[in-house]
Design an enzyme around this catalytic site. Sequence first.
Site, PDB file in Angstrom:
ATOM      1  N   LYS A 286      15.981  -4.133  13.180  1.00 19.57           N
ATOM      2  CA  LYS A 286      15.964  -4.032  11.041  1.00 19.57           C
ATOM      3  C   LYS A 286      16.838  -4.497  10.253  1.00 19.57           C
ATOM      4  O   LYS A 286      17.810  -3.050  10.343  1.00 19.57           O
ATOM      5  CB  LYS A 286      14.461  -3.594  10.788  1.00 19.57           C
ATOM      6  CG  LYS A 286      13.218  -3.565  11.255  1.00 19.57           C
ATOM      7  CD  LYS A 286      12.059  -3.079  10.787  1.00 19.57           C
ATOM      8  CE  LYS A 286      11.830  -3.265   9.941  1.00 19.57           C
ATOM      9  NZ  LYS A 286      10.231  -2.095  10.143  1.00 19.57           N
ATOM     10  N   GLU A 372      -5.997   0.171  14.355  1.00 18.90           N
ATOM     11  CA  GLU A 372      -7.421   0.503  13.350  1.00 18.90           C
ATOM     12  C   GLU A 372      -8.639   1.386  14.242  1.00 18.90           C
ATOM     13  O   GLU A 372      -9.201   1.368  13.985  1.00 18.90           O
ATOM     14  CB  GLU A 372      -7.628  -0.436  12.592  1.00 18.90           C
ATOM     15  CG  GLU A 372      -6.518  -0.548  11.252  1.00 18.90           C
ATOM     16  CD  GLU A 372      -5.775  -1.727  11.950  1.00 18.90           C
ATOM     17  OE1 GLU A 372      -4.368  -1.902  11.582  1.00 18.90           O
ATOM     18  OE2 GLU A 372      -5.793  -2.037  13.136  1.00 18.90           O
ATOM     19  N   ARG A 400     -10.590  -4.244  10.047  1.00 19.72           N
ATOM     20  CA  ARG A 400     -10.287  -4.573  11.767  1.00 19.72           C
ATOM     21  C   ARG A 400     -11.204  -3.306  12.505  1.00 19.72           C
ATOM     22  O   ARG A 400     -11.335  -3.490  13.678  1.00 19.72           O
ATOM     23  CB  ARG A 400      -8.815  -4.580  11.525  1.00 19.72           C
ATOM     24  CG  ARG A 400      -8.277  -5.164  10.526  1.00 19.72           C
ATOM     25  CD  ARG A 400      -6.765  -5.179  11.399  1.00 19.72           C
ATOM     26  NE  ARG A 400      -6.044  -6.705  12.263  1.00 19.72           N
ATOM     27  CZ  ARG A 400      -5.397  -7.018  13.096  1.00 19.72           C
ATOM     28  NH1 ARG A 400      -4.475  -5.872  12.543  1.00 19.72           N
ATOM     29  NH2 ARG A 400      -5.176  -7.877  13.846  1.00 19.72           N
TER      30      ARG A 400
END
Length: 641
Positions: A286, A372, A400
């Site tokens: 990243k 979640e 979710r």
Amino acid sequence: MTDRPETPFLDTVAGPADLRRLNDTALANLADDLRAEVISAVSETGGHLGSSLGVVELTVALHAVFDTPRDKLIWDVSHQCYPHKVLTGRRDRIRTLRQEGGLSGFTKRSESDYDPFGAAHSSTSISAALGFTVGRDMGMATGDAIAVIGDGAISAGMAYEALNNAGAEGRRLFVILNDNEMSIAPPTGAMSKYLSSLYASPMGELHKMAEGFEAALPGPIRDHARRARQLVTGMQTGGSGTLFEELGFNYIGPIDGHDMSQLLPVLRASRTRATGPVLIHVCTTKGKGYAPAEDSADCGHGVSKFDVQTGAQAKANANAPAYTKVFGQALTEEAARDPSIVAVTAAMPSGTGVNIMGDRFPARVFDVGIAEQHAVTFSAGMAASGLKPFCAIYSTFLQRGYDQVVHDVALQNLPVRFAIDRAGLVGADGPTHAGAFDIGYMAALPNMVVMAAGDEAELMHMVRTAAAYDSGPIAFRYPRGAGVGVDLPDRGEIIAIGKGRIVQEGSDIALLSFGAHLTECREAAGQMAAQGLSTTIADARFAKPLDRDLIRQLLKNHRALITVEQGARGGFGAMVLHDLANDGLLDGRCRIRTMTLPDRYIDQASPAAMYADAGLTAVDIAATAMQAAGVKLKRSPVGVA
């Protein structure tokens, strides 16, 4: 405007078709130009920098090898799609990224044929790609499907459901696992020779190609690759195969996602030879190629505008602390007094503020990853054990886990405390991240208590109230961004469940606010005062249970009652109307109006512009109230032409 980089190779590219005419050296040079362009653009707009820089070479390679847009390239979450947008005919608009009227920060079907599937939440790409694959096999006008999913997103349950289904179907499908948790050494000797021979060699079974790939590595690198495989797949060396192979995929990798000499031959050979599902494990970094991003704690995940030379980000001058910070500090204060308080988040510790508690009480804060559903039921289990869990999840992400909220929490009346961040409209992230629906979907549940903070001091009160409430589940919502600058107590106070408060006494019009639009109600009251109208402002605090006495008092003593909320239709205002209708109280002299978000999604802009689009400014509130009361303007209020 910052100095724009020189990008001679990128300047020759109008679309992906141009990439397919370039040799491998030119593609590598193009990637360098593309990285510079992304850094320059995001320095002007802000956004998801680190994730986009991590996939520059991969983006170039995928568009060079596959026939997009006929082949469907699906980015999971899609916050890494900025290089993709530059290459697919949107370079001239890339500096409108995340701005009002500009490019979305995520893939968006209405924006380009190269965005076959919209995203912003994680772990959906493999399911969507399998859908395109079935469409192709049933005669639809679509080619191959390629899902690019990160190592974090693939940990979520939905991704494994899709992998399991795709493996069982056995259809030709490509999954690129973008693993940015580790790096791979550059190829040398036998590895380079093997890679360069892949595409030119005769057709053969793909799994034999994968075996040859690893076998060609020099000893130390081969061991490193096996460890990488274990980290991602959870399979020990010497077993019957990787987890992905057990699910029916041909597994290839790991390969260096920043090395064109590895990426291109592997992708070309895979595209040529694949007959069933293939997973290519690509390791990236990243923020790759931009030191300030690589060196930052979050690898430049989400940045504001910044100086390209130094990486220093522009920070807005805030007159008040952010709601998220207020929540984190208040939670930590309660946790210091009560050792049974724990916190759960789904891959967003700093985004939700629980990292503040985690710094002080690390053993009592649990980041479960992008999961979640698990976060909610995990919290329910802890509540059943006697702990006091605060489950901190963004409004739009909690959707979710709604089935788990219903069945595992509310049905069992377990005291899980839901801290719902990013309530209302959130600005540059647009409709995918707007917390529009939680009032309605939480208030619909038996046993649930639903609160909303009118300001940051109220948020502190609600944290303490939730900590003290042990009779069932309780939720409180609050917006993104800075508070309004009210004085904060040393510690929150416990609010009586179901009791609102009068903020300002008046006699003509009543504004009943639920949540952080209380400030706009104050401004609207000021505008109506200029028209000679006396306004009562009430902070409802609770959508469930309602403060029925307060509502009836407002109804009895005013000409008009206006409910105001930062949520969709079917929320707080609907609860008020339903309650009054059942008692036959909608038939009196007081006229009632509800102000909510409209029944449509609102595109990205500043939060102020989005609320203006929604018709929820102070001017809108004043106009609605005066119309309901039958009052004509004596003179134009502030902001009205």
